[in-house]
Design a protein around this motif. Structure first.
Motif, PDB file in Angstrom:
ATOM      1  N   HIS A 181       0.838  -1.204   0.000  1.00  0.00           N
ATOM      2  CA  HIS A 181       0.000   0.000   0.000  1.00  0.00           C
ATOM      3  C   HIS A 181       0.871   1.252   0.000  1.00  0.00           C
ATOM      4  O   HIS A 181       2.012   1.226   0.448  1.00  0.00           O
ATOM      5  N   ARG A 182       0.301   2.337  -0.505  1.00  0.00           N
ATOM      6  CA  ARG A 182       0.995   3.625  -0.510  1.00  0.00           C
ATOM      7  C   ARG A 182       0.492   4.430   0.687  1.00  0.00           C
ATOM      8  O   ARG A 182      -0.700   4.716   0.787  1.00  0.00           O
ATOM      9  N   ARG A 186       0.481   7.845   3.104  1.00  0.00           N
ATOM     10  CA  ARG A 186       0.728   9.272   3.000  1.00  0.00           C
ATOM     11  C   ARG A 186       0.232   9.952   4.275  1.00  0.00           C
ATOM     12  O   ARG A 186      -0.717   9.483   4.898  1.00  0.00           O
ATOM     13  N   GLY A 205      -9.246   8.273  -3.497  1.00  0.00           N
ATOM     14  CA  GLY A 205      -8.258   7.217  -3.677  1.00  0.00           C
ATOM     15  C   GLY A 205      -7.519   7.409  -4.995  1.00  0.00           C
ATOM     16  O   GLY A 205      -8.009   8.081  -5.900  1.00  0.00           O
ATOM     17  N   ASP A 206      -6.322   6.844  -5.090  1.00  0.00           N
ATOM     18  CA  ASP A 206      -5.524   6.984  -6.313  1.00  0.00           C
ATOM     19  C   ASP A 206      -6.114   6.207  -7.486  1.00  0.00           C
ATOM     20  O   ASP A 206      -5.728   6.414  -8.623  1.00  0.00           O
ATOM     21  N   GLY A 207      -7.003   5.277  -7.184  1.00  0.00           N
ATOM     22  CA  GLY A 207      -7.674   4.550  -8.258  1.00  0.00           C
ATOM     23  C   GLY A 207      -6.932   3.305  -8.715  1.00  0.00           C
ATOM     24  O   GLY A 207      -7.424   2.566  -9.558  1.00  0.00           O
ATOM     25  N   ASP A 208      -5.750   3.063  -8.177  1.00  0.00           N
ATOM     26  CA  ASP A 208      -5.013   1.867  -8.593  1.00  0.00           C
ATOM     27  C   ASP A 208      -5.055   0.780  -7.521  1.00  0.00           C
ATOM     28  O   ASP A 208      -4.351  -0.221  -7.601  1.00  0.00           O
ATOM     29  N   ARG A 263      -4.024   0.912  -4.454  1.00  0.00           N
ATOM     30  CA  ARG A 263      -2.846   0.831  -3.577  1.00  0.00           C
ATOM     31  C   ARG A 263      -2.737   1.997  -2.590  1.00  0.00           C
ATOM     32  O   ARG A 263      -1.891   1.984  -1.708  1.00  0.00           O
ATOM     33  N   GLY A 264      -3.568   3.014  -2.750  1.00  0.00           N
ATOM     34  CA  GLY A 264      -3.433   4.118  -1.812  1.00  0.00           C
ATOM     35  C   GLY A 264      -4.295   5.306  -2.180  1.00  0.00           C
ATOM     36  O   GLY A 264      -5.110   5.208  -3.091  1.00  0.00           O
ATOM     37  N   PRO A 265      -4.116   6.428  -1.452  1.00  0.00           N
ATOM     38  CA  PRO A 265      -3.205   6.528  -0.316  1.00  0.00           C
ATOM     39  C   PRO A 265      -3.910   6.163   0.985  1.00  0.00           C
ATOM     40  O   PRO A 265      -5.083   6.458   1.164  1.00  0.00           O
ATOM     41  N   TYR A 289      -9.152   3.918   1.363  1.00  0.00           N
ATOM     42  CA  TYR A 289      -8.062   4.801   0.938  1.00  0.00           C
ATOM     43  C   TYR A 289      -8.535   6.249   0.974  1.00  0.00           C
ATOM     44  O   TYR A 289      -9.679   6.548   0.632  1.00  0.00           O
ATOM     45  N   GLY A 290      -7.650   7.132   1.377  1.00  0.00           N
ATOM     46  CA  GLY A 290      -7.945   8.565   1.348  1.00  0.00           C
ATOM     47  C   GLY A 290      -8.813   9.036   2.501  1.00  0.00           C
ATOM     48  O   GLY A 290      -9.082  10.221   2.632  1.00  0.00           O
TER      49      GLY A 290
END
Ligand SMILES: [Zn+2]
Length: 443
Positions: free
Chosen positions: A139-140, A142, A150-153, A155-157, A191-192
């Protein structure tokens, strides 16, 4: 029978939210697991910004009114790449509570944002060590100022402070609140999102129950008469304390609750039903195990059975013949021996051995929230992956306990955290068979 079921369902659907839904990590006899020192210090291996986020999360728990515990975070030496994880029993006084980002070698569920490995005495319940590991390999992370998309991939943030607040709750001795999805100790977040960094009233009550600012009268009396260990059981309405069902034996009430949950789901799969199901499952997890529920990780959204099925190398149903714990560095690993009864995927051995993080050894218990240790005699469905020559069960939502009762269908109860619901075993079986067909077709 019918009216009782209806009552249970209505209770689950329409009862006001439980005033106390927090859950405490306890010994078999109900003794809460907690620190018997104050302050509790963590050494963090991180840069300035995440370090500050850890400090804010620690301050959040320290500030709980009615709780007498101070959580401190201090920076670790910059030249240490991989801090010691787990418990060093040869040098007990040298153990440090650690907070670290693991960038490689993550051996747990890839979906977990973080885990907290807690080591405590199996006699007094005294916490001796707690290490918080962030899954930076998967995971990313931050340090967020506010909620973001969310970054949409996938994985994060993930917000460092929110995850730290959740894991510090585990480090203090709190388990998941499986009832209310909007408290810091809920098992999942997105995420986020940043709401988890602020404690809910229920989280604060949990901390106050573990570390009461005013000593109960009994303890005061003991202190006046010359001391005594601070181990008087704390009770909650969550049912986590004082539950002493024999291992593997389903209590009639637990089965009724499960059935009520199943029926409720068919009637109305809304939030109320989900809460009822979670409550039913939680009761089962905590009441049917011989050991207290072991600890885990934030960030388990509900994952379809089929997705885990794809990731697992073998999937089977069987009965636990034995569990043997051993040390691997500072970690206690439990080797589970399973007599295979049914194979859903891969080449299942007649007798399967696999490893689980956590267990009991040398007077110590090691526990990761969300990972429930298996006990001999239990019937389970497990999804296993291979690491070298060893089978492992890292997928925390990939273990189901099978409960049977005379005259009714067998029920599979997920043992991991998150929003999975109990299934009639036959339904789980047909989903697994269907998943295998699709797996075989794509191969
Ligand atoms: Zn957790």
């Amino acid at each position: 029978m019918r009216s009782l079921l209806s009552l249970l369902i209505l209770g689950g659907l329409f009862a006001p939210r439980a005033a106390q839904a927090y859950a405490l990590l306890t010994l078999d006899d109900g003794t809460p697991v907690r620190w018997q020192r104050d302050p509790v210090s963590f050494t963090a291996f991180a840069d300035e910004a995440p370090l500050a986020a850890f400090e804010r999360a620690a301050a959040t728990w320290s500030a709980v009114e009615g709780a007498q515990i101070t959580v401190q975070v201090r920076p670790g030496p910059a030249n240490v790449d991989e801090p010691f994880i787990g418990y060093d029993r040869e040098h007990p006084s040298e153990n440090e509570n650690v907070i670290a980002f693991l960038r490689r070698g993550w051996r747990f569920d890839p979906r977990a944002l973080a885990i907290t490995v807690r080591t405590f005495s199996n006699v007094s319940g005294e916490l001796l060590d707690a290490d918080i590991l962030f899954n930076a390999a998967g995971h990313r992370f931050r340090v967020l100022a506010h909620a973001v998309a969310g970054d949409g991939d996938g994985r994060g943030p993930a917000d460092v402070e929110s995850v730290a607040a959740h894991e510090l709750g585990h480090a203090l001795g709190l388990e998941h609140n499986e009832i209310d999805p909007w408290v810091t100790m809920a098992p999942t977040t997105g995420y986020g999102e940043v709401w988890m960094r602020d404690l809910a009233e229920d989280d604060r009550q949990g901390a106050a129950a573990l570390y009461p600012a005013t000593a109960p009268a009994q303890e005061e009396a003991r202190e006046l008469s010359g001391g005594g260990a601070l181990t008087s059981p704390v009770t909650t309405e969550g049912g986590a304390v004082g539950c002493s069902q024999a291992s593997g034996a389903a209590s009639p009430l637990a089965l009724l609750l499960l059935l009520a949950g199943l029926v409720a789901r068919q009637l109305r799969p809304g939030a109320g039903a989900r809460a009822a199901l979670r409550a039913a499952r939680r009761g089962s997890v905590l009441c049917l195990a011989a050991l207290p529920a072991l600890a885990h990780a934030a960030g388990h959204a509900s994952v379809p059975v089929e997705e885990y099925f794809r990731e697992a190398e073998i999937v089977l149903r069987g009965t636990v013949l034995g569990v043997e714990a051993r040390w691997e560095g500072g970690l206690i690993m439990s080797r589970v021996t399973l007599a295979t009864a049914e194979c859903f995927k891969g080449e299942c051995p007649f007798t399967t051995h696999f490893e689980q993080l956590g267990g009991e050894l040398d007077g110590l218990v090691q526990s990761v929230a969300g990972v429930r240790p298996l006990v001999p005699g239990e019937e389970v469905v497990v999804m296993l992956t291979r690491r070298g020559e060893v089978w492992e069960a890292p997928l925390v939502q990939g273990i189901w306990q099978v409960l049977r009762r005379p005259g009714g269908p067998a029920i599979a109860v997920p043992l991991g955290p998150g929003e999975q619901v109990p299934l009639v075993l036959e339904d789980l079986r047909s989903r697994l068979r269907q998943a295998f067909k699709e797996f075989a077709r794509r191969r």
